[in-house]
Scaffold this active site. Structure first.
Site, PDB file in Angstrom:
ATOM      1  N   LYS A  17       0.748  -1.050   0.003  1.00  0.00           N
ATOM      2  CA  LYS A  17      -0.335   0.304   0.365  1.00  0.00           C
ATOM      3  C   LYS A  17       0.932   1.293  -0.153  1.00  0.00           C
ATOM      4  O   LYS A  17       1.835   1.219   0.957  1.00  0.00           O
ATOM      5  CB  LYS A  17      -0.887  -0.064   1.090  1.00  0.00           C
ATOM      6  CG  LYS A  17      -2.613  -0.079   1.152  1.00  0.00           C
ATOM      7  CD  LYS A  17      -3.011   0.152   2.598  1.00  0.00           C
ATOM      8  CE  LYS A  17      -4.502   0.436   2.027  1.00  0.00           C
ATOM      9  NZ  LYS A  17      -4.869   0.151   3.732  1.00  0.00           N
TER      10      LYS A  17
HETATM   11  O1  G3P Z   1      -9.271   1.322   4.664  1.00  0.00           O
HETATM   12  C1  G3P Z   1      -9.140   3.010   5.187  1.00  0.00           C
HETATM   13  C2  G3P Z   1      -9.652   2.755   6.323  1.00  0.00           C
HETATM   14  O2  G3P Z   1      -9.024   2.289   7.232  1.00  0.00           O
HETATM   15  C3  G3P Z   1     -10.112   4.418   6.775  1.00  0.00           C
HETATM   16  O3  G3P Z   1     -10.989   3.991   7.229  1.00  0.00           O
HETATM   17  O4  G3P Z   1     -11.953   4.547   9.188  1.00  0.00           O
HETATM   18  O5  G3P Z   1     -10.571   5.533   9.438  1.00  0.00           O
HETATM   19  O6  G3P Z   1     -11.993   6.864   7.346  1.00  0.00           O
HETATM   20  P1  G3P Z   1     -11.174   5.896   8.627  1.00  0.00           P
END
Ligand code: G3P
Length: 222
Positions: free
Chosen positions: A83
């Protein structure tokens, strides 16, 4: 739509893997930092539990550093996907890593142009962050729709991985749009199955069955 879990928790991954509907895992530095233990050991264990793409993110911010880290992550297991963040240096690293045959998931995508550049640089996955756009009053799902439409016009070998999905409706919308993959936290994944009417319906079926069985037993005893 393929379902990925957005977690580095081995407990959650183990629970979900038993169902046989999880196609891959996405991790990031924040998720790995939440877990006790060495990230490398955790990633190896994740690869043992799930036979699908497992994203491991670089933390270097310069291209040479990202390339070195990416090669290292990729050497852990053939299922590891590197990534890289969608920055100028991330694009350079994506081009280099993909030219070497490593799969790259370009993350932190917040605009269709970022996704277009990522695909052109050889990324195999782009991760638009739906929830984080919603957080700033910008419709995250529209980004997913735009990227799908752009990719549909061309022949990129790049899947749209709808990320930062925060609730089951995000999953429904991503699937209706035709996102190739949706990645979600374990709590959201669990929410995909639950329905109160299923529980109420099952209880009624079992109660009726039990009642009929008792009536038959009473009749037979007369
Ligand atoms: O896959 C991306 C994710 O980990 C981000 O999620 O909920 O932290 O915006 P969030």
């Amino acid at each position: 739509m393929k379902i990925f879990l957005d977690t580095a928790s081995l407990t959650e991954i183990q629970e979900a893997s038993a169902l046989g509907v999880v196609d891959g895992i996405t991790t990031n530095p924040s998720l790995l930092a939440r877990e006790a233990g060495d990230p490398e050991t955790i990633l190896r264990e994740i690869c043992r539990l799930i036979d699908g793409p497992i994203s491991a993110e670089v933390v270097a911010t310069d291209a040479p550093g990202m390339i070195e880290e990416g090669r290292h992550w990729a050497s852990l297991h053939p299922n590891i996907v590197v990534k890289c963040p969608c920055t100028l240096e991330g694009l350079k690293a994506t081009r280099a890593l993909s030219s070497e045959g490593h799969r790259v998931n370009m993350t932190l995508i917040f605009s269709p142009t970022q996704a277009l550049l990522a695909a052109k640089a050889g990324a195999r996955f782009v991760s638009p962050f739906v929830g984080r756009l919603d957080d700033i009053a910008t419709p995250g799902m529209e980004l997913v729709r735009d990227i799908l439409q752009i990719f549909d016009n061309y022949d990129f070998d790049c899947e749209v991985l709808a990320a930062s999905l925060r609730h089951p409706m995000h999953v429904v919308e991503a699937a209706k749009m035709g996102a190739h993959i949706g990645t979600m936290p374990y709590a959201v994944f669990n929410g995909l199955l639950k329905h109160p009417l299923t529980d109420i319906g099952l209880k009624k079926f079992l109660d009726d069955w039990e009642k009929a069985r008792k009536e038959m037993a009473t009749k037979a005893a007369r």
